[in-house]
Design an enzyme around this catalytic site. Sequence first.
Site, PDB file in Angstrom:
ATOM      1  N   GLY A  11      20.742  63.138  61.092  1.00 14.31           N
ATOM      2  CA  GLY A  11      20.029  62.852  62.336  1.00 14.31           C
ATOM      3  C   GLY A  11      19.151  63.992  62.819  1.00 14.31           C
ATOM      4  CB  SER A  12      17.580  66.976  61.260  1.00 13.02           C
ATOM      5  OG  SER A  12      16.774  66.431  60.243  1.00 13.02           O
ATOM      6  CG  ASN A  13      13.559  63.505  60.740  1.00 12.79           C
ATOM      7  OD1 ASN A  13      12.472  64.050  60.900  1.00 12.79           O
ATOM      8  ND2 ASN A  13      14.250  63.581  59.608  1.00 12.79           N
ATOM      9  CG  MET A  92      20.332  56.824  53.755  1.00 17.06           C
ATOM     10  SD  MET A  92      18.666  57.376  53.352  1.00 17.06           S
ATOM     11  CE  MET A  92      18.833  57.549  51.581  1.00 17.06           C
ATOM     12  CB  ILE A  95      14.724  46.522  56.703  1.00 18.10           C
ATOM     13  CG1 ILE A  95      15.172  47.898  57.185  1.00 18.10           C
ATOM     14  CG2 ILE A  95      14.647  45.532  57.836  1.00 18.10           C
ATOM     15  CD1 ILE A  95      16.412  47.908  57.980  1.00 18.10           C
ATOM     16  CG  HIS A 111       9.206  58.131  51.876  1.00 19.11           C
ATOM     17  ND1 HIS A 111      10.373  57.601  51.349  1.00 19.11           N
ATOM     18  CD2 HIS A 111       8.567  58.746  50.849  1.00 19.11           C
ATOM     19  CE1 HIS A 111      10.424  57.878  50.063  1.00 19.11           C
ATOM     20  NE2 HIS A 111       9.348  58.565  49.734  1.00 19.11           N
TER      21      HIS A 111
HETATM   22  C1  GRF Z   1      14.577  62.501  55.987  1.00 17.36           C
HETATM   23  O1  GRF Z   1      14.161  63.392  54.989  1.00 17.36           O
HETATM   24  C2  GRF Z   1      13.816  61.209  55.911  1.00 17.36           C
HETATM   25  O2  GRF Z   1      12.508  61.366  55.447  1.00 17.36           O
HETATM   26  C3  GRF Z   1      14.621  60.438  54.891  1.00 17.36           C
HETATM   27  O3  GRF Z   1      15.958  60.760  55.171  1.00 17.36           O
HETATM   28  C4  GRF Z   1      16.019  62.070  55.755  1.00 17.36           C
HETATM   29  C5  GRF Z   1      16.807  61.944  57.027  1.00 17.36           C
HETATM   30  O4  GRF Z   1      17.184  63.175  57.533  1.00 17.36           O
HETATM   31  N1  GRF Z   1      14.308  59.030  54.980  1.00 17.36           N
HETATM   32  P1  GRF Z   1      17.894  63.292  58.959  1.00 17.36           P
HETATM   33  O5  GRF Z   1      19.106  62.377  58.942  1.00 17.36           O
HETATM   34  O6  GRF Z   1      16.901  62.876  60.001  1.00 17.36           O
HETATM   35  O7  GRF Z   1      18.286  64.721  59.077  1.00 17.36           O
END
Ligand code: GRF
Length: 205
Positions: A11-13, A92, A95, A111
């Site tokens: 969940g870093s994003n 992951m 859909i 991505h």
């Molecule tokens: C990211 O690199 C995103 O591009 C890919 O999965 C990763 C998720 O990372 N689809 P996080 O869970 O947001 O840290």
Amino acid sequence: MKFAILGSGTGSNAEAILSEWKAGRLGRAVPVLIVSDRPEARILTLGERFGIPARFLSPGPFKTKMSDDAEDDYARTIRESGADFVVLAGFMRVIHDRFLSAFPGRIINLHPSLLPSFPGLHSIEQAFRHGVKITGCTVHSVTPGLDCGPILGQEAVRIEEGDTLESLEAKVHAAEHRLLPAVIRLLAEKDAAAQQSAAQPVQGS
Ligand code: GRF
């Protein structure tokens, strides 16, 4: 624009998006729900930290997709949260139509490559092993195919002499953390503008 974030892992994003929102830098975009298909995923811990509901929803018995019932359940839960827009941030699972048609044209995915190069899994490693000099990340609209919907934004990352897979991963992730909130902010602005022009009375002659 109220949106839900779906993720399966760290969940870093999601954290980058929520931090921008807390700092007042996400414009008209408002996160209202976090959902994960894995009960132990770190992304769910962000709910408490940022004051947003976070829920595990069972994906059903499959490994890489959701069952039809699960797609219906996801769509219903997201709608009930008030969200009408979905951000896949490390979710992951592929859909399918039931979920896609619940939010037509309103699901985006992040991505870690410059699509259409290196779709699928392990994209940063694929780019590194291939020896490309520039890679990066992409935000695209989700369509039935894998990683192939219309591209909404990209940030390039240069692969320098001396980069390792680990250093490249760090650079791509840093780019993702900038790109995804920026695209969400922009889409929310466009959404608001579209709603405003739809509400304008048509000028008669
Ligand atoms: C990211 O690199 C995103 O591009 C890919 O999965 C990763 C998720 O990372 N689809 P996080 O869970 O947001 O840290």
